[in-house]
Design a protein around this motif. Structure first.
Motif, PDB file in Angstrom:
ATOM      1  N   LEU A 212       0.677  -1.649   0.139  1.00  0.00           N
ATOM      2  CA  LEU A 212      -0.039  -0.012  -0.247  1.00  0.00           C
ATOM      3  C   LEU A 212       0.819   1.126   0.364  1.00  0.00           C
ATOM      4  N   LYS A 213       0.143   2.280  -1.192  1.00  0.00           N
ATOM      5  CA  LYS A 213       1.564   3.642  -0.815  1.00  0.00           C
ATOM      6  C   LYS A 213      -0.167   4.510  -1.237  1.00  0.00           C
ATOM      7  N   GLN A 214       0.827   5.346  -0.117  1.00  0.00           N
ATOM      8  CA  GLN A 214      -0.118   6.731  -0.314  1.00  0.00           C
ATOM      9  C   GLN A 214      -0.533   7.274  -1.971  1.00  0.00           C
ATOM     10  N   GLY A 215      -1.800   7.377  -2.537  1.00  0.00           N
ATOM     11  CA  GLY A 215      -2.338   7.783  -3.543  1.00  0.00           C
ATOM     12  C   GLY A 215      -2.953   6.703  -3.999  1.00  0.00           C
ATOM     13  N   LYS A 236      -7.706   4.362   4.102  1.00  0.00           N
ATOM     14  CA  LYS A 236      -7.752   6.345   3.637  1.00  0.00           C
ATOM     15  C   LYS A 236      -6.661   6.717   4.501  1.00  0.00           C
ATOM     16  N   LEU A 237      -6.565   6.129   5.524  1.00  0.00           N
ATOM     17  CA  LEU A 237      -5.692   6.550   6.816  1.00  0.00           C
ATOM     18  C   LEU A 237      -4.053   7.004   5.981  1.00  0.00           C
ATOM     19  N   HIS A 238      -3.541   6.272   5.055  1.00  0.00           N
ATOM     20  CA  HIS A 238      -2.756   5.600   4.092  1.00  0.00           C
ATOM     21  C   HIS A 238      -2.769   6.985   3.071  1.00  0.00           C
ATOM     22  N   GLY A 239      -3.773   7.933   2.807  1.00  0.00           N
ATOM     23  CA  GLY A 239      -4.118   8.720   1.431  1.00  0.00           C
ATOM     24  C   GLY A 239      -4.410   8.296   0.162  1.00  0.00           C
ATOM     25  N   CYS A 240      -5.138   7.163   0.067  1.00  0.00           N
ATOM     26  CA  CYS A 240      -5.660   6.562  -0.659  1.00  0.00           C
ATOM     27  C   CYS A 240      -6.658   6.961  -1.239  1.00  0.00           C
ATOM     28  N   ILE A 287      -5.173  -1.424  -6.781  1.00  0.00           N
ATOM     29  CA  ILE A 287      -5.224  -2.731  -5.249  1.00  0.00           C
ATOM     30  C   ILE A 287      -6.793  -2.823  -5.423  1.00  0.00           C
ATOM     31  N   TYR A 288      -6.331  -4.387  -5.623  1.00  0.00           N
ATOM     32  CA  TYR A 288      -7.802  -4.598  -5.627  1.00  0.00           C
ATOM     33  C   TYR A 288      -7.989  -5.882  -3.635  1.00  0.00           C
TER      34      TYR A 288
END
Ligand code: NDP
Length: 404
Positions: A212-215, A236-240, A287-288
């Motif tokens: 997982l990465k931001q965006g 969401k907390l990772h900015g996605c 990401i799914y």
């Protein structure tokens, strides 16, 4: 549990039996056992697999005629085990019954562990923060590789992370990599499986499997369930950008209004899932997080970005299919260089302390909400379980059996 089935589970596959515990509410003197009162029990889709007479699974089947096994939170009533005293609250593997007599064995030395976190609701130890109970499987071999050599587990000095929550003695590691500096542990075949753990599953799937990465743009199915709701909130907390699919408007409202998803849709109302995903992800899906398999997986494959990642967490839509739906779009794995990986959270237990500290912190900061669906009383447990496979549960399904 009455007997093995090869179709969707029904309430009549389970029956409520009234019996008495020999010796009253006492742990037999000299037995080394302790007696617990079960307070709340976890209802999980993986339990469907234990209703099948298959020894090829990663988890052994239930024993017909015996109480159903599962994760629970319990209170010690009487004890002949020096490690437990009356009044202790414990979580881990117990039975779908009012009281259980627990005896530690070599295979299950930590079947139940003391709850140390008393400032969260007790039932959260079944969903959000659970460290699932080790379950003995039929495979008996266990090796641990330490500094490149196989050796006995008790000759290894485990570090703090491994000692966390008493994991050390339970032989639950199936894969431990790079715990500390040069220390590298690797247990080859799983001889023990850790069940449940929805919150931890969300964490492992996002961070280890999907990097997982931001965006990132993230799709999660069964999004309001025990695993899905945390997948969305952590992303969401990772900015996605996060979209959930769920089975009803009530669930979709929950995702958008209480759980902070950017968007959500009722997959049952979409005649064309591919078109729906194109609407929500015009630039494609990075990401799914797949909890369901089947048609949704097939449609997601068509909409993945180049370099996308798919965490194959569960296939709840396929559990009772005699003729599983075909997947037609696998070629996208190649053309878009998608990484698609199945996983079991129990292979990543070295990450449990990281997960626990982070999610507990988020919860205490009010950044995470955990929605539960609570069935009252053991007599409603069969309906609650069967309801998992028609989407009746809204949030993590638990069964409240008794107050402490
Ligand atoms: P949920 O709380 O999400 O409950 C199950 C949900 O699945 C239902 O509410 C329903 O939601 C959905 N569902 C049921 N039948 C179907 C169907 N035929 N087609 C599509 N959706 C369906 O369960 P969990 O969060 O506990 O588990 C989610 C998944 O994660 C499961 O597949 C489970 O086996 C897996 N899992 C995997 C782990 C691992 O280590 N890999 C560990 C823990 C869980 P809706 O109404 O939205 O359709």
């Amino acid at each position: 549990f009455k007997g093995f089935i090869d179709r969707a589970p029904r309430e009549t596959d389970m029956e409520l039996k009234v019996g008495s515990i020999g010796g009253g509410l006492k742990a037999p003197p000299g037995s080394g056992a302790f007696l617990v009162k079960n307070l709340c029990l976890s209802c999980d889709p993986y339990m469907r697999g234990r209703m099948r007479d298959s020894r090829a699974s990663y988890i052994p089947p239930f024993v017909p005629g015996q109480p159903i096994e599962g994760s629970g939170v319990s209170k010690v009533i009487d004890s002949d085990d020096p490690d437990f005293k009356p009044g202790d609250l414990v979580s881990g593997l117990t039975g779908w019954e009012e009281y259980s007599l627990v005896r530690k064995t070599d295979q299950l030395p930590n079947q139940l562990r003391k709850i140390e976190q008393h400032d969260v609701p007790l039932s959260y130890h079944l969903g959000l923060l659970v460290f699932g109970g080790p379950i003995q499987s039929h495979c008996t071999t266990s090796f641990v590789k330490f500094h490149g050599k196989f050796c006995e587990t008790n000759r290894i000095q485990l570090n703090d992370a491994a000692n966390f929550h008493g994991i050390t003695n339970s032989l639950v590691y199936s894969q431990h990599k790079h715990l500390h500096g040069s220390t590298s542990l690797f247990m080859v075949p799983k001889n023990i499986f850790c069940a449940g753990m929805p919150g931890f599953t969300a964490y492992v799937g996002l961070h280890e499997i999907c990097s997982l990465k931001q965006g990132d743009t993230v799709l999660v199915s069964a999004a309001s369930g025990a695993v899905g709701q945390l997948v969305g909130q952590l992303a969401k907390l990772h900015g996605c950008y996060v979209v959930g699919s769920a089975g009803s408007r009530q669930k979709v409202d929950l995702l958008k209004s209480q759980l902070g998803f950017d968007d959500a849709f009722v997959y049952k109302e979409e005649p064309d899932l591919d078109a729906a995903l194109k609407r929500y992800f015009p630039q494609g899906i990075d990401i799914y997080f797949d909890n369901v398999g089947g048609d949704m997986l097939d449609a997601a494959l068509l909409n993945m970005c180049v370099g996308g990642r798919i965490a194959v967490c569960g296939m709840v839509s396929q559990h009772s299919q005699t003729d599983p739906q075909g997947i037609h779009n696998l070629f996208n794995l190649i053309s878009k260089r998608i990484r698609m990986q199945g996983f079991l959270q129990s292979d990543y237990l070295h990450l449990f302390p990281l997960f626990f500290n982070q999610v507990l912190k988020y919860y205490k900061q009010g950044k995470i909400t955990y929605v539960e669906d609570v069935a009252q009383g053991l007599e409603h447990a069969p309906a609650a379980f069967v309801g998992l496979f028609s989407g009746r549960n809204v949030g993590k399904q638990v069964i409240h059996v008794a107050n402490p």
